[in-house]
Write an enzyme that holds these catalytic residues in place. Structure first.
Site, PDB file in Angstrom:
ATOM      1  N   ARG A  87       7.214 -15.914  17.032  1.00 60.36           N
ATOM      2  CA  ARG A  87       5.533 -16.120  17.088  1.00 60.36           C
ATOM      3  C   ARG A  87       4.459 -14.727  16.465  1.00 60.36           C
ATOM      4  O   ARG A  87       3.445 -15.171  15.888  1.00 60.36           O
ATOM      5  CB  ARG A  87       5.693 -14.976  18.735  1.00 60.36           C
ATOM      6  CG  ARG A  87       5.920 -15.722  20.001  1.00 60.36           C
ATOM      7  CD  ARG A  87       6.460 -15.025  20.788  1.00 60.36           C
ATOM      8  NE  ARG A  87       4.691 -14.546  20.985  1.00 60.36           N
ATOM      9  CZ  ARG A  87       4.864 -13.500  21.390  1.00 60.36           C
ATOM     10  NH1 ARG A  87       5.801 -12.483  20.865  1.00 60.36           N
ATOM     11  NH2 ARG A  87       3.111 -13.397  21.382  1.00 60.36           N
ATOM     12  N   ARG A 121       2.199  -0.683  16.556  1.00 61.03           N
ATOM     13  CA  ARG A 121       2.281  -1.065  17.902  1.00 61.03           C
ATOM     14  C   ARG A 121       3.571  -1.504  17.907  1.00 61.03           C
ATOM     15  O   ARG A 121       4.825  -0.868  18.598  1.00 61.03           O
ATOM     16  CB  ARG A 121       1.963  -2.545  18.384  1.00 61.03           C
ATOM     17  CG  ARG A 121       2.535  -3.984  18.060  1.00 61.03           C
ATOM     18  CD  ARG A 121       1.344  -4.791  18.569  1.00 61.03           C
ATOM     19  NE  ARG A 121       1.463  -6.302  17.939  1.00 61.03           N
ATOM     20  CZ  ARG A 121       1.254  -6.714  17.570  1.00 61.03           C
ATOM     21  NH1 ARG A 121       0.138  -6.342  16.964  1.00 61.03           N
ATOM     22  NH2 ARG A 121       1.055  -7.618  17.322  1.00 61.03           N
ATOM     23  N   TYR A 142       1.765  -2.659  -0.830  1.00 55.80           N
ATOM     24  CA  TYR A 142       1.513  -2.035  -2.480  1.00 55.80           C
ATOM     25  C   TYR A 142       0.503  -2.318  -3.011  1.00 55.80           C
ATOM     26  O   TYR A 142      -0.536  -3.293  -2.829  1.00 55.80           O
ATOM     27  CB  TYR A 142       3.326  -1.852  -2.287  1.00 55.80           C
ATOM     28  CG  TYR A 142       3.358  -0.828  -3.965  1.00 55.80           C
ATOM     29  CD1 TYR A 142       2.523   0.729  -3.865  1.00 55.80           C
ATOM     30  CD2 TYR A 142       4.426  -1.944  -4.934  1.00 55.80           C
ATOM     31  CE1 TYR A 142       3.150   0.878  -4.695  1.00 55.80           C
ATOM     32  CE2 TYR A 142       4.679  -0.467  -5.935  1.00 55.80           C
ATOM     33  CZ  TYR A 142       3.841   0.637  -5.887  1.00 55.80           C
ATOM     34  OH  TYR A 142       4.122   1.376  -7.040  1.00 55.80           O
ATOM     35  N   ARG A 195      -6.808   9.234  -8.673  1.00 60.19           N
ATOM     36  CA  ARG A 195      -6.189   8.453  -9.785  1.00 60.19           C
ATOM     37  C   ARG A 195      -5.311   7.228  -9.144  1.00 60.19           C
ATOM     38  O   ARG A 195      -4.523   7.290  -9.467  1.00 60.19           O
ATOM     39  CB  ARG A 195      -5.662   9.246 -11.307  1.00 60.19           C
ATOM     40  CG  ARG A 195      -6.257   7.749 -12.381  1.00 60.19           C
ATOM     41  CD  ARG A 195      -4.698   7.945 -13.053  1.00 60.19           C
ATOM     42  NE  ARG A 195      -3.470   8.197 -12.092  1.00 60.19           N
ATOM     43  CZ  ARG A 195      -2.318   7.199 -12.716  1.00 60.19           C
ATOM     44  NH1 ARG A 195      -2.671   6.161 -12.729  1.00 60.19           N
ATOM     45  NH2 ARG A 195      -1.450   6.908 -12.026  1.00 60.19           N
ATOM     46  N   LYS A 213       3.873   3.272  -0.324  1.00 58.70           N
ATOM     47  CA  LYS A 213       4.294   3.717  -0.651  1.00 58.70           C
ATOM     48  C   LYS A 213       6.087   3.627   0.318  1.00 58.70           C
ATOM     49  O   LYS A 213       7.144   3.448  -0.270  1.00 58.70           O
ATOM     50  CB  LYS A 213       4.547   4.959  -2.280  1.00 58.70           C
ATOM     51  CG  LYS A 213       4.143   4.952  -3.205  1.00 58.70           C
ATOM     52  CD  LYS A 213       5.049   4.506  -4.520  1.00 58.70           C
ATOM     53  CE  LYS A 213       4.131   4.346  -5.322  1.00 58.70           C
ATOM     54  NZ  LYS A 213       4.655   4.028  -6.698  1.00 58.70           N
ATOM     55  N   GLU A 284       2.104  11.192  -6.283  1.00 56.89           N
ATOM     56  CA  GLU A 284       1.400   9.786  -6.127  1.00 56.89           C
ATOM     57  C   GLU A 284       0.006  10.223  -7.294  1.00 56.89           C
ATOM     58  O   GLU A 284      -1.142  10.669  -5.776  1.00 56.89           O
ATOM     59  CB  GLU A 284       1.749   9.038  -5.181  1.00 56.89           C
ATOM     60  CG  GLU A 284       1.237   7.332  -5.141  1.00 56.89           C
ATOM     61  CD  GLU A 284       1.992   6.580  -6.390  1.00 56.89           C
ATOM     62  OE1 GLU A 284       2.033   6.249  -7.167  1.00 56.89           O
ATOM     63  OE2 GLU A 284       3.295   7.116  -6.978  1.00 56.89           O
ATOM     64  N   ASP A 285      -0.068   9.136  -8.324  1.00 53.60           N
ATOM     65  CA  ASP A 285      -1.604   9.310  -8.228  1.00 53.60           C
ATOM     66  C   ASP A 285      -2.159  10.723  -8.716  1.00 53.60           C
ATOM     67  O   ASP A 285      -2.818  10.089  -8.568  1.00 53.60           O
ATOM     68  CB  ASP A 285      -1.774   8.183  -7.344  1.00 53.60           C
ATOM     69  CG  ASP A 285      -2.211   6.348  -8.479  1.00 53.60           C
ATOM     70  OD1 ASP A 285      -0.900   6.204  -8.950  1.00 53.60           O
ATOM     71  OD2 ASP A 285      -2.088   5.739  -6.892  1.00 53.60           O
ATOM     72  N   ASP A 307       6.177   9.808  -9.999  1.00 54.67           N
ATOM     73  CA  ASP A 307       6.502   8.512  -9.846  1.00 54.67           C
ATOM     74  C   ASP A 307       5.673   7.779 -11.243  1.00 54.67           C
ATOM     75  O   ASP A 307       5.902   6.938 -11.783  1.00 54.67           O
ATOM     76  CB  ASP A 307       6.326   7.363  -8.963  1.00 54.67           C
ATOM     77  CG  ASP A 307       6.837   5.754  -8.750  1.00 54.67           C
ATOM     78  OD1 ASP A 307       7.778   5.760  -8.917  1.00 54.67           O
ATOM     79  OD2 ASP A 307       5.564   4.929  -8.546  1.00 54.67           O
ATOM     80  N   ASP A 308       4.267   8.323 -11.293  1.00 57.89           N
ATOM     81  CA  ASP A 308       3.116   7.568 -12.436  1.00 57.89           C
ATOM     82  C   ASP A 308       3.878   8.094 -13.793  1.00 57.89           C
ATOM     83  O   ASP A 308       4.004   7.252 -14.536  1.00 57.89           O
ATOM     84  CB  ASP A 308       2.327   8.381 -12.151  1.00 57.89           C
ATOM     85  CG  ASP A 308       1.509   7.912 -11.369  1.00 57.89           C
ATOM     86  OD1 ASP A 308       1.169   6.658 -10.341  1.00 57.89           O
ATOM     87  OD2 ASP A 308       1.389   8.734 -10.404  1.00 57.89           O
ATOM     88  N   ALA A 347       0.742   7.975 -17.559  1.00 57.70           N
ATOM     89  CA  ALA A 347       2.280   7.051 -17.259  1.00 57.70           C
ATOM     90  C   ALA A 347       1.946   6.694 -18.908  1.00 57.70           C
ATOM     91  O   ALA A 347       3.590   6.301 -19.043  1.00 57.70           O
ATOM     92  CB  ALA A 347       0.711   5.381 -17.182  1.00 57.70           C
ATOM     93  N   ASN A 463      -2.363  -1.380 -13.375  1.00 60.10           N
ATOM     94  CA  ASN A 463      -2.098  -1.843 -11.911  1.00 60.10           C
ATOM     95  C   ASN A 463      -4.062  -1.840 -11.953  1.00 60.10           C
ATOM     96  O   ASN A 463      -4.608  -0.810 -12.199  1.00 60.10           O
ATOM     97  CB  ASN A 463      -1.361  -1.409 -11.345  1.00 60.10           C
ATOM     98  CG  ASN A 463       0.101  -2.053 -11.414  1.00 60.10           C
ATOM     99  OD1 ASN A 463      -0.455  -3.174 -11.156  1.00 60.10           O
ATOM    100  ND2 ASN A 463       0.990  -1.164 -11.524  1.00 60.10           N
TER     101      ASN A 463
END
Length: 622
Positions: A87, A121, A142, A195, A213, A284-285, A307-308, A347, A463
């Site tokens: 559905r 929900r 993402y 960033r 993430k 992150e960032d 992670d960067d 990076a 990115n």
């Protein structure tokens, strides 16, 4: 920095070892800790339907409807989860056509809104849909769509998700962490919004990247969604547009800097590790200015990684090793590759450091090996080629500055353009981590045609999509059919004619960070070591078959992400054991973990991956 949390971790570890039961694992059969067991809830009736963690909607059985006072609050027809998904998917296909959010990317943002409403929900159904359609919806939750979401987050915000710590909360964070309802948190993704992807300072709106993430940690790694926490640390913003926007949701003041900034991050880290001593924190960032400093500040004390810096590096290393294989060579030939890198931010430097370590390890892991590896890289930033003549050179880029005598012999100079460097060096690999869309111009790509490699590789890794250094169409049409192409954001393969396909490989961080997090969690490792990160990258590089890499396919399909994550996590656990970092997880103590074969480690990982199935709910009064 206070040693309080470090002492807490040591004492917690000691208590854990003293209380662990001696369990007979001789049969080597593992029972999943994420299995199907009844869930105790302390709410009924309409409150259950308004709780996304427990709401099943029309899938509540008649027995549960009676037990939880739901009879009459739902349509009478009980539906299976498969029927619910059918559905929803029909509605999604219909609504994404009519839900328009403007000319920039209407379809993607419309899909995000529809999926987000489902998330609000019914979490179980949301993750069921995401896992079953991961290849289609990963780019929605993402990169690249999450960048658009973050840019518009103040307008899209409806329901709070995660926690917000701000500069105004100094001195209160230790008590604030107890406002979060979960007694156990396994994974935190934290950002300061400085960033976001390649979009710059988005302030508090960067919370969208942490949420995205963690959606992938759940979908790819099987992290339990009730034990993950997205966090925004709001220390202000230097984005003048946001500072003047009356609808902006964050602090409208300029960013903290220096010791004041570090004090806020220190307080946050001590607070979360005091309440949850075994949590893993992924940074992150964060802007380059702080990414390396904070990583070095915390990585030997807390279970954390960036992670960067580290995730991007690992995915890039896997791709670079794959590019070597695509040339028909063994991965051990990697130290012979000439690599031009465009971009010297967090990076770019992260990839350079990881690639240099990988080369050096293959060459013997000594001082001369590191020096030999250094000579394989040419780094170009906004000012051109970085050499030792550069004034006020970034300390992180210093090890990769070319020597004056070297570049003069090559016909180059300080500040030489990217096209000049490519023309003179004739590299095997052109690697972009610049966040400058279109940087690999026709001139640059024409210069790469002179590469000495039999199969040059182009990595346009920035990115989101608009920041990619070039498109696959540009790369294949200008450089030629016989290249290897990879990008950070998704692109379609290129039809080269005559039945030939130019494969566009997405070097997505989601290939690694879920497995790094899951492997660290299940190993109980005290830190995330360089060896664990290297093991993850090498596992990904080896995942592809020889036939695939010779076709130019160096990254696997996103549709296999749970299997990839399982293998990466197993490799991380194995490395943690070999480095004597593993302390075990739940009933699997360090001694038993060390006895497992590689196949048994894979089984152990699989059995601890959460799957989105509706649990039986049992009401119990508080």
């Amino acid at each position: 920095m206070s040693n309080f949390s470090h002492k807490m971790r040591l004492s917690s570890s000691l208590i854990k070892r003293l209380h662990q039961k001696i369990t007979d694992f001789s049969s080597r059969s593992f029972t999943t800790t994420e299995g199907h067991r009844p869930t105790i809830v302390h709410k009924r009736s309409i409150d259950i339907l308004h709780d996304p963690w427990f709401n099943k909607g029309t899938a509540f059985s008649m027995t549960e409807r009676d037990r939880l006072d739901l009879r009459g609050l739902l349509p009478p027809n009980v539906m299976s989860s498969d029927q619910q998904i059918e559905r929803f998917m029909e509605d999604l296909k219909r609504l994404q056509v009519v839900a328009r959010d403007g000319p920039s990317d209407p379809n993607a943002l419309a899909k995000w809104r529809i999926l987000n409403r489902l998330h609000d929900r019914n979490e179980t159904m949301y993750y069921k849909v995401l896992i079953a359609n991961i290849e289609e919806y990963a780019p929605i939750v993402y990169t690249p769509t999450v960048g658009l979401v973050c840019q518009n987050y103040s307008g899209l915000f409806r329901r709070p998700r995660g926690m917000y710590f701000s500069a105004e909360d100094r001195g209160e964070m230790m008590s604030m962490v107890y406002n979060w309802p979960a007694d156990q948190v396994d994974m935190i993704v934290v950002t300061d919004g400085s960033r976001i992807l390649g979009l710059g300072d988005l302030g508090v709106q960067g919370i969208g990247i942490a949420i995205g993430k963690l959606d992938l940690y759940v979908a790819a790694a099987g992290m339990n969604p009730q034990r993950v926490l997205p966090v925004m640390i709001d220390v202000g913003t230097n984005n003048e547009k946001l500072l003047k926007d009356p609808l902006y949701l964050g602090l409208q003041e300029h960013r903290l800097d220096g010791e004041e900034y570090i004090a806020v991050i220190d307080e946050f880290m001590e607070a979360v590790f005091t309440r949850w001593p075994h949590v893993i924190v992924q940074f992150e960032d964060f802007q380059s200015k702080w990414a390396f400093k904070l990583l070095q500040r915390y990585r030997n004390t807390y279970r954390m990684f960036n992670d960067d810096v580290q995730g991007t590096a690992g995915v890039a290393i896997a791709g670079l090793l794959g590019a070597v294989r695509a040339q028909g060579k063994a991965m051990i030939d990697f130290p012979k590759q000439k690599i031009v890198v465009a971009g010297a931010g967090s990076a770019g430097i992260g990839v350079l450091n990881a690639a240099r370590k990988t080369m050096a390890r293959m060459l013997g892991n000594n001082a001369s090996a590191f020096e030999s590896a250094r000579s394989q890289f040419w780094v170009v930033d906004a000012k051109g080629l970085i050499t030792e003549e550069r004034e006020d050179i970034d300390p992180d880029a210093q090890p990769f500055a070319r020597k004056t005598k070297e570049i003069s012999r090559q016909g180059l100079r300080e500040g030489a353009s990217l096209a000049e460097v490519v023309r003179e060096v004739k590299p095997d690999v052109l690697l972009g981590l610049s966040a400058v869309g279109g940087l690999f111009s026709k001139e640059v790509l024409e210069a790469l045609k002179g590469s000495t490699s039999t199969r040059p590789a182009i990595f346009a890794m920035s990115n989101p999509t608009k920041n990619a250094e070039c498109t696959p169409e540009e790369a294949f049409s200008i450089v030629g059919d016989n290249i290897v192409f990879a990008s950070g954001s998704p692109f379609c393969d290129v039809d080269l004619g005559n039945g030939h396909i130019g494969h566009c490989n997405q070097g997505n961080n989601m290939y690694l960070f879920p497995g790094i997090g899951l492997g660290t969690l299940l190993s109980g490792s005290r830190v995330v070591s360089d060896g664990m990160l290297q093991a993850a990258a090498e596992c990904l590089a080896a995942y592809m078959t020889e036939e695939e890499v010779l076709k130019g396919i160096i990254y696997p399909s996103i549709s296999s992400i749970r299997d990839i994550t399982k293998e990466v996590a197993a490799a991380v656990i194995k490395e943690a054991i070999e480095e004597d970092l593993a302390e075990g997880y739940r009933d699997m103590d360090a001694r038993e973990l060390c006895k497992l074969s590689r196949e048994e480690i894979v089984t152990y990982v699989k059995d601890n991956m959460w799957t989105p199935e509706y649990p039986t709910l049992v009401f119990k009064k508080d």
